[in-house]
Design a protein around this motif. Structure first.
Motif, mmCIF file in Angstrom:
data_model
loop_
_atom_site.group_PDB
_atom_site.id
_atom_site.type_symbol
_atom_site.label_atom_id
_atom_site.label_comp_id
_atom_site.label_asym_id
_atom_site.label_seq_id
_atom_site.Cartn_x
_atom_site.Cartn_y
_atom_site.Cartn_z
ATOM 1 N N GLY A 248 8.586 -5.337 20.027
ATOM 2 C CA GLY A 248 9.183 -4.033 19.746
ATOM 3 C C GLY A 248 9.975 -3.990 18.458
ATOM 4 O O GLY A 248 10.845 -3.149 18.292
ATOM 5 N N CYS A 249 9.677 -4.904 17.524
ATOM 6 C CA CYS A 249 10.477 -4.926 16.301
ATOM 7 C C CYS A 249 9.787 -4.195 15.161
ATOM 8 O O CYS A 249 10.233 -4.231 14.034
ATOM 9 N N GLY A 250 8.676 -3.528 15.467
ATOM 10 C CA GLY A 250 8.034 -2.746 14.425
ATOM 11 C C GLY A 250 6.978 -3.505 13.626
ATOM 12 O O GLY A 250 6.610 -3.099 12.532
ATOM 13 N N LYS A 251 6.473 -4.589 14.209
ATOM 14 C CA LYS A 251 5.441 -5.360 13.504
ATOM 15 C C LYS A 251 4.164 -4.538 13.350
ATOM 16 O O LYS A 251 3.545 -4.514 12.278
ATOM 17 N N SER A 252 3.783 -3.878 14.459
ATOM 18 C CA SER A 252 2.548 -3.086 14.397
ATOM 19 C C SER A 252 2.726 -1.879 13.490
ATOM 20 O O SER A 252 1.786 -1.455 12.820
ATOM 21 N N GLN B 217 -11.247 -6.201 1.537
ATOM 22 C CA GLN B 217 -10.356 -6.995 0.703
ATOM 23 C C GLN B 217 -9.126 -7.413 1.524
ATOM 24 O O GLN B 217 -8.562 -8.465 1.309
ATOM 25 N N ILE B 218 -8.754 -6.520 2.472
ATOM 26 C CA ILE B 218 -7.573 -6.778 3.286
ATOM 27 C C ILE B 218 -7.958 -6.796 4.762
ATOM 28 O O ILE B 218 -8.641 -5.895 5.237
ATOM 29 N N LEU B 219 -7.521 -7.846 5.451
ATOM 30 C CA LEU B 219 -7.777 -7.926 6.887
ATOM 31 C C LEU B 219 -6.458 -7.826 7.641
ATOM 32 O O LEU B 219 -5.520 -8.575 7.370
ATOM 33 N N MET B 220 -6.401 -6.879 8.578
ATOM 34 C CA MET B 220 -5.194 -6.685 9.375
ATOM 35 C C MET B 220 -5.443 -7.182 10.786
ATOM 36 O O MET B 220 -6.366 -6.723 11.458
ATOM 37 N N LEU B 221 -4.611 -8.098 11.240
ATOM 38 C CA LEU B 221 -4.794 -8.661 12.573
ATOM 39 C C LEU B 221 -3.542 -8.388 13.405
ATOM 40 O O LEU B 221 -2.474 -8.892 13.087
ATOM 41 N N ASP B 222 -3.681 -7.574 14.429
ATOM 42 C CA ASP B 222 -2.535 -7.234 15.264
ATOM 43 C C ASP B 222 -2.637 -7.997 16.586
ATOM 44 O O ASP B 222 -3.323 -7.565 17.500
ATOM 45 N N ILE C 128 -6.224 3.672 3.362
ATOM 46 C CA ILE C 128 -6.785 3.053 2.166
ATOM 47 C C ILE C 128 -8.170 2.484 2.452
ATOM 48 O O ILE C 128 -8.540 2.277 3.603
ATOM 49 N N LYS C 129 -8.916 2.276 1.396
ATOM 50 C CA LYS C 129 -10.270 1.723 1.535
ATOM 51 C C LYS C 129 -10.218 0.197 1.530
ATOM 52 O O LYS C 129 -9.251 -0.395 1.073
ATOM 53 N N GLY C 130 -11.279 -0.403 2.033
ATOM 54 C CA GLY C 130 -11.387 -1.852 1.967
ATOM 55 C C GLY C 130 -10.499 -2.588 2.943
ATOM 56 O O GLY C 130 -9.954 -3.637 2.630
ATOM 57 N N VAL C 131 -10.344 -2.000 4.138
ATOM 58 C CA VAL C 131 -9.521 -2.638 5.160
ATOM 59 C C VAL C 131 -10.372 -2.963 6.379
ATOM 60 O O VAL C 131 -11.244 -2.194 6.762
ATOM 61 N N GLY C 132 -10.092 -4.124 6.971
ATOM 62 C CA GLY C 132 -10.667 -4.446 8.271
ATOM 63 C C GLY C 132 -9.522 -4.626 9.243
ATOM 64 O O GLY C 132 -8.469 -5.112 8.864
ATOM 65 N N MET C 133 -9.721 -4.185 10.480
ATOM 66 C CA MET C 133 -8.643 -4.304 11.466
ATOM 67 C C MET C 133 -9.156 -4.905 12.764
ATOM 68 O O MET C 133 -10.260 -4.624 13.194
ATOM 69 N N ALA C 134 -8.292 -5.738 13.376
ATOM 70 C CA ALA C 134 -8.610 -6.253 14.707
ATOM 71 C C ALA C 134 -7.339 -6.225 15.540
ATOM 72 O O ALA C 134 -6.286 -6.646 15.067
ATOM 73 N N PHE C 135 -7.458 -5.689 16.747
ATOM 74 C CA PHE C 135 -6.289 -5.541 17.619
ATOM 75 C C PHE C 135 -6.375 -6.514 18.789
ATOM 76 O O PHE C 135 -7.403 -7.132 19.042
ATOM 77 N N GLN C 136 -5.262 -6.580 19.522
ATOM 78 C CA GLN C 136 -5.218 -7.438 20.708
ATOM 79 C C GLN C 136 -6.279 -7.029 21.732
ATOM 80 O O GLN C 136 -6.939 -7.851 22.327
ATOM 81 N N ASN C 137 -6.398 -5.697 21.887
ATOM 82 C CA ASN C 137 -7.428 -5.149 22.749
ATOM 83 C C ASN C 137 -8.700 -5.042 21.902
ATOM 84 O O ASN C 137 -8.713 -4.371 20.889
ATOM 85 N N ALA C 138 -9.767 -5.707 22.316
ATOM 86 C CA ALA C 138 -10.944 -5.822 21.433
ATOM 87 C C ALA C 138 -11.601 -4.467 21.137
ATOM 88 O O ALA C 138 -12.272 -4.321 20.131
ATOM 89 N N THR C 139 -11.415 -3.484 22.004
ATOM 90 C CA THR C 139 -11.994 -2.148 21.842
ATOM 91 C C THR C 139 -13.438 -2.147 21.330
ATOM 92 O O THR C 139 -13.800 -1.374 20.458
ATOM 93 N N LEU C 140 -14.253 -3.023 21.879
ATOM 94 C CA LEU C 140 -15.678 -2.952 21.552
ATOM 95 C C LEU C 140 -16.277 -1.813 22.376
ATOM 96 O O LEU C 140 -15.824 -1.544 23.491
ATOM 97 N N LEU C 141 -17.275 -1.128 21.817
ATOM 98 C CA LEU C 141 -17.841 0.024 22.515
ATOM 99 C C LEU C 141 -18.865 -0.463 23.546
ATOM 100 O O LEU C 141 -19.834 -1.126 23.187
#
Lengths: 260, 271
Positions: free
Chosen positions: B54-58, B172-177, B86-99
């Protein structure tokens, strides 16, 4: 007593028929034991007799009801799907239309049939519209729910890829709403029958509702009950068709059952 | 600096946060999620953000990718102020959210259907993209699972697919939550290795949000420690352990010392 998997499957398939048979036999016996006059409740065997005797007549009236119901149902699917998508996708449409929809759904539909008759006269049209009006609501609610419950992470992910709202809707929202849609179709299909028969009974000159009404006016209970049976059978048949389509279209939503 | 030194690398970082604050809600009910965050992330750097829950990391992740605008301060990526995703971002969350209605391979290829220039090429070069997805799957040990549906995969396999989906369009940027947060310890450590291998091969810029300190030290070049809500950056720790790091590294004195140092700083927040 242990059953093999195959035996268990057969018993499960036979269960609804057994239950039906037990109910009908109990009814038959009750009529004989308590000496119930036919005008109050005809014995099931008497109803079957009438069904056989008046087969042609019943089929003709049933088909009239069936096609008006189906037209109303198909209209409800189209309209319900579009409105559900709009409500689920846009918070503005949601807050604007949802309260009105609930208010409309609360109106007993029997109250609008006379109005429809004034506008459209008697015939197939009031029945089609009543079937439509009564069955679109569950479709709208379910489709909107399917869309509104997209995981926020999935939405963020799509947005971060630069997806437009339209792309989020077509690639995530609509496929996700499909199981909700098909679940609602099973409910909506039976409601559509309620609508068309309601309209035929309130006023009309066609369909199984009209047949039942005129039979009961002649104190012909057996024919009235034959009409009831016919509606029930059509309802089950359309429900089963919807369930089949549901299985075909959204196999992934039944993943638990694929294992078996 | 552990980050590769580009011509302009040191002077203009890829991602820049200047005094960024974010408040949720309005007026008197507003709660401050993030306060005065200042960060510089170089091209190709692997950054980890740790802190109490809850410290605002996400929130930080959403700010960097432009999913939400800051309440004050500015976020710059490639020298330009961020005002929309922004463009050129990849994201992955704790919940895989695959369809669930798509096969694993089709799930991974989803970004290709949305991101240009792949979007317009996908139809014509379907086979080439198919191979690309297959190679990526193979590189995380899922080569034979492309035709399986997500619900037929284990949690660890789902997360590997999730990471593949975040990387297929070569962001270019990968975001991992907290992508490994819901996994058991063994699977998690295995995925650290896979993540590091992908990064060493492709050298994207990565921001990893986690509350696992060992994970942060194993993967990152720089670890940012955040305070309790409203989150502030209270410590920046460079990790200069040689790569590739292995599970063996995690038992070495230098590694353990860094973990302890971070642990102590976070303990202060709870004290």
């Amino acid at each position: 007593m242990a059953m093999t998997a195959r035996q268990e499957r057969y018993v499960r398939l036979a269960m609804p028929w057994l239950t039906l048979a037990v109910l009908l036999i109990a009814w038959e016996i009750a009529c004989i034991v308590f000496d119930v006059p036919e005008i109050v409740a005809p014995r099931p065997s008497r109803v079957f007799e009438v069904i056989v005797q008046r087969w042609d007549l019943l089929v003709r009236f049933c088909l009239e009801t069936l096609w008006t119901t189906m037209i109303g149902f198909v209209l409800a699917i189209g309209f319900g799907l579009l409105l559900g998508l709009a409500i689920g996708a846009s918070p503005f449409v949601y807050s604007g239309l949802y309260p009105l929809l609930i208010a409309f759904n609360a109106i007993p539909k029997v109250a609008i049939v006379p109005i429809l008759m004034i506008w459209l006269g008697i015939g197939a049209l009031p029945a089609i519209i009543t079937a439509f009006v009564i069955s679109f609501f569950p479709i709208v609610v379910n489709v909107a729910t399917g869309l509104a419950t997209i995981e926020p992470e999935m939405r963020d992910l799509m947005r971060s890829l630069g997806a437009s709202n339209y792309e989020i809707l077509t690639k995530v929202g609509i496929p996700r709403a499909m199981p909700y849609l098909f679940a609602s179709l099973k409910v909506a299909a039976t409601l559509a029958f309620v609508g068309s028969v309601l309209s035929e009974t309130v006023g009309g000159n066609r369909g199984i509702g009209f047949l039942m009404l005129s039979a009961s006016a002649r104190n012909d209970s057996a024919t009235t009950f034959a009409g009831l049976f016919a509606i029930a059978i059509m309802g089950v048949a359309v429900y089963a068709a919807c369930a089949l389509v549901e299985r075909r279209m959204t196999r992934w939503a039944f993943r638990g059952e694929l294992v078996r | 600096m552990t980050a590769p030194d580009f011509a302009s690398g040191a002077s203009s970082p890829l991602v820049e946060l200047n005094q960024v604050s974010l408040a949720y809600g309005e007026g008197r009910e507003a709660t401050l999620a993030l306060a005065d965050a200042t960060m510089r992330i170089a091209q190709g750097e692997f950054v980890a953000v740790v802190g109490p829950s809850g410290c605002g990391k996400s929130t930080l992740m959403k700010l960097v990718t432009g999913l939400i605008p800051p309440t004050s301060g500015e976020v710059k990526v490639r020298g330009e102020r961020v005002t929309r995703p922004i463009k050129g971002v990849g994201m992955a969350f704790q919940n895989a959210t695959l369809l669930p209605w798509r096969s694993t391979r089709d799930n991974i290829m989803l970004p290709l259907e949305v991101v240009e220039p792949h979007k317009s090429r996908l139809r014509a070069e379907r086979a080439a993209y198919f191979d690309k997805a297959q190679k990526l799957l193979a590189s995380v040990g899922l080569g034979e699972f492309g035709d399986k549906y997500p619900w037929q995969l284990s949690g660890g396999m789902q997360q590997r697919s999730n990471v593949c989906r975040a990387l297929i369009h070569e962001p270019q940027i990968l975001m991992l939550d907290e992508p490994f947060g819901a996994l058991d310890a063994f699977t998690r450590e295995e995925l650290w290795g896979i993540m590091q291998a992908l990064w060493l091969e492709r050298r994207f810029t990565a921001v990893l949000v986690t509350h696992d300190l060992r994970e942060a030290v194993y993967l990152a070049d720089t670890v940012y420690v955040m305070s309790r809500r409203p989150g502030r950056i209270v410590k920046i720790r460079k990790v200069e352990l040689p790569r590739p790091r292995t599970l063996e590294t995690t038992f070495q004195a230098e590694f353990v010392d860094i973990v302890h140092e971070l642990r102590e700083r976070i303990q202060m927040e709870h004290g």
